[in-house]
Scaffold this motif. Sequence first.
Motif, PDB file in Angstrom:
ATOM      1  N   LYS A 425       7.968  -4.857   8.612  1.00  0.00           N
ATOM      2  CA  LYS A 425       7.792  -4.268   9.981  1.00  0.00           C
ATOM      3  C   LYS A 425       7.881  -2.889   9.806  1.00  0.00           C
ATOM      4  O   LYS A 425       8.558  -2.078   9.302  1.00  0.00           O
ATOM      5  CB  LYS A 425       8.619  -4.827  10.925  1.00  0.00           C
ATOM      6  CG  LYS A 425       8.845  -6.335  11.230  1.00  0.00           C
ATOM      7  CD  LYS A 425       9.854  -6.797  12.216  1.00  0.00           C
ATOM      8  CE  LYS A 425       9.757  -8.276  12.608  1.00  0.00           C
ATOM      9  NZ  LYS A 425      10.963  -8.564  13.337  1.00  0.00           N
ATOM     10  N   SER A 458       1.413  -5.685   8.185  1.00  0.00           N
ATOM     11  CA  SER A 458       2.207  -4.970   9.197  1.00  0.00           C
ATOM     12  C   SER A 458       1.851  -3.714  10.064  1.00  0.00           C
ATOM     13  O   SER A 458       2.200  -3.743  11.062  1.00  0.00           O
ATOM     14  CB  SER A 458       3.668  -4.799   8.332  1.00  0.00           C
ATOM     15  OG  SER A 458       3.271  -3.661   7.577  1.00  0.00           O
ATOM     16  N   ILE A 531       8.251   1.238   6.504  1.00  0.00           N
ATOM     17  CA  ILE A 531       8.177   0.009   6.925  1.00  0.00           C
ATOM     18  C   ILE A 531       9.287  -0.617   6.062  1.00  0.00           C
ATOM     19  O   ILE A 531       9.691  -0.402   4.977  1.00  0.00           O
ATOM     20  CB  ILE A 531       6.830  -0.764   6.130  1.00  0.00           C
ATOM     21  CG1 ILE A 531       5.581   0.011   6.804  1.00  0.00           C
ATOM     22  CG2 ILE A 531       6.743  -2.366   6.112  1.00  0.00           C
ATOM     23  CD1 ILE A 531       4.458  -0.464   6.278  1.00  0.00           C
ATOM     24  N   ASP A 533      11.607  -4.327   5.053  1.00  0.00           N
ATOM     25  CA  ASP A 533      11.577  -5.702   4.553  1.00  0.00           C
ATOM     26  C   ASP A 533      12.787  -5.909   4.381  1.00  0.00           C
ATOM     27  O   ASP A 533      13.557  -5.521   3.582  1.00  0.00           O
ATOM     28  CB  ASP A 533      10.940  -5.724   3.138  1.00  0.00           C
ATOM     29  CG  ASP A 533      10.850  -7.212   2.741  1.00  0.00           C
ATOM     30  OD1 ASP A 533      10.809  -8.026   3.687  1.00  0.00           O
ATOM     31  OD2 ASP A 533      10.320  -7.121   1.603  1.00  0.00           O
TER      32      ASP A 533
END
Length: 710
Positions: A425, A458, A531, A533
């Motif tokens: 994300k 993402s 990002i 995880d």
Amino acid sequence: MASTPLLKTQQIQVGGMDCASCAAKIETALAGLTGVAAVSVSAATERLTISYDPASLTEAEINQRLVSLGYRAIAPTPQGDGEPQDLKPGSGEFDLPAEIIPVLFVVALLAGGMIFGESLQNTPYGWGEYAVLLPAYLVSGSTVLKAAGRNILRGQFFDENFLMAIATLGAIAIHELPEAVAVMLFYRIGELFQESAVGRSRRSIKALLGVRPDIAHRQVEGSIQAVAPETVAVGEIIVVKPGEKIPLDGEVLAGTSQVDTSALTGESIPRRVNVGSTVLAGMINQTGILTLRVTKLFGESSIAKILDLVENATHKKAATEKLITRFARYYTPIVVILSLLIALLPPLLIPGATHQAWVYRALILLVISCPCGLVISIPLGYFGGVGGAAKRGILIKGSTFLDALTTVKTVVFDKTGTLTQGVFKVTAIVPKKGFSESELITLAAQAESHSNHPIAQSIREAYGQSINDPEVTDYAEIAGHGIRAKVNGQILLVGSDRLLQREKINPDPCAASGTIVHLAVNQSYAGYILIADEIKPDAAQAIGDLKHLGIAQTVMLTGDNERVAQEVAQQLGLDAYIAELLPEGKVEAIERILHRSGQGKVVFVGDGINDAPVIARADIGMAMGGLGSDAAIETADVVIMTDAPSKVAEAIQIAQKTRKIVLQNIALAMGVKAIFILLGIMGVATLWEAVFADVGVALLAILNATRAIK
């Protein structure tokens, strides 16, 4: 240069197989046929797998050889409407009432013969005793005598039937009729208990395989047809009602429900699915009606792979199984020769020794030396271990890998999708040099428009708009680095530090936690996207459990940057990590770890397509089967259906317990037999005690082996 013959591999269900010694006999006989390349027989599933050259050998000749050995090939049942093709069991079940009547008859005759023994012996030539006890002997021993006679005519002298026949006929010859009858009677009772134990094991296996879906409800032009799952094609629509097994892998088009995944994963908590969710064959639909689009043929579905792995797990035999099979092949002839020496030499060499006394001791040796309990309990133990692991969502592709797991000293993990969720994300967008956040995410999404990498997905999800493909040209993926593409005439570079360094672009330093994707436009640095995880909930537990089991080193390999790798390793308590690896770098890293590991085995656990070469190179390769790639699953020796890293420790624990059970059986069987052989030779033990010891040891070993499946 001679061409290699094209081999045909075939599975044949075999009837009349009672134990692993039967399986060993079939393997030995078929391996000697011209054209046979490999042969494996599973006593637990009564299945023969044979690879042979069709130019040198035919199926009819194989079946004929089976018949000559006293077995039969069972034809598959015809495939009916909505019924998948399956194979009938050949043995392992028995009719108790039909078996108990002759046993009670023999017990009555034996009791009468012993109670009135003196009176019966006082008849002329002792005919009274023979009249009562010989029928009892023939009824109780008919199966053994026929099998021994049939094998002798075929030149097969040394097996358990031969041992029992020689021992009891010898007892009759020295006028020990009650003991001859008792040996056959207790041997038959032991066989009944053994068949019962084996039957229970087989029923456990059948229950495990009972997750196979029988019927699919295919939707055709508004109507529902009940068909065999094998007949449904990819893309067709099926309907699954509450309480039914999901017959094929598919995507939910309509409906919401709770599904029971325990058959595949061993997890008891139901999972909620709705439109867009992926469901797998073998799951049970619990609450609502689901309409699915089939995504895989039945033969390629998760449940078909599980069934195939469990049914065929015994084909890759552990070294201990192979050793016991070879041991039994030489053990029986040695016992017979030793018995002959005991019967013949002492009366010649020892003053006062009688032939009758030493023949009796030789007969005790023959009875106690029967290897049946040993050779059946060990394969059953391994099969139970494989089956028990499958119940917990761990698919082990053969007992050889189960054995190998007991010697593991190093476990190496991939990071993304194995220790972490693999669901990325976007958590921050940091533009530089006049770019805005919206411009940065737009350019990154356009550049990543053709990539299937989770990071690219993402970024596109964070952008949240459709992308005009004609605007993206000259697209190229640079393995291990990132993306190069032209968007509206601008050259975009999207990727790691390595990509920018390769292009001689200096990114701004940043100390953020997570995966950093840098962006450059026309060779000018434009900013980065952060990002994240998440680490899997059980990842830390997995590392702790492995250390508790005595694993010497846990290592993580990742293509991510040094900072992210260090943070994950510290959070999980890993012993070591290697970061910023290209795909080929992972293979080189596992090579170095293998070189340093010495005698201890190395396990690699991964999930992606790029993990397949590393999985193949490790001593034992494990793949995450729930979300992992097909390439990784096919290459792996062990498949974890839950995608939970904690299952790695559970697999090793199951292997250790199975090994313990197998070693217990070897020690029990060999130890008790050795003691009673010595007692028999010294004249302390009798035939009565010998048969009790032999039958008792066999039953204890078999019952102990069935613990493995639990």
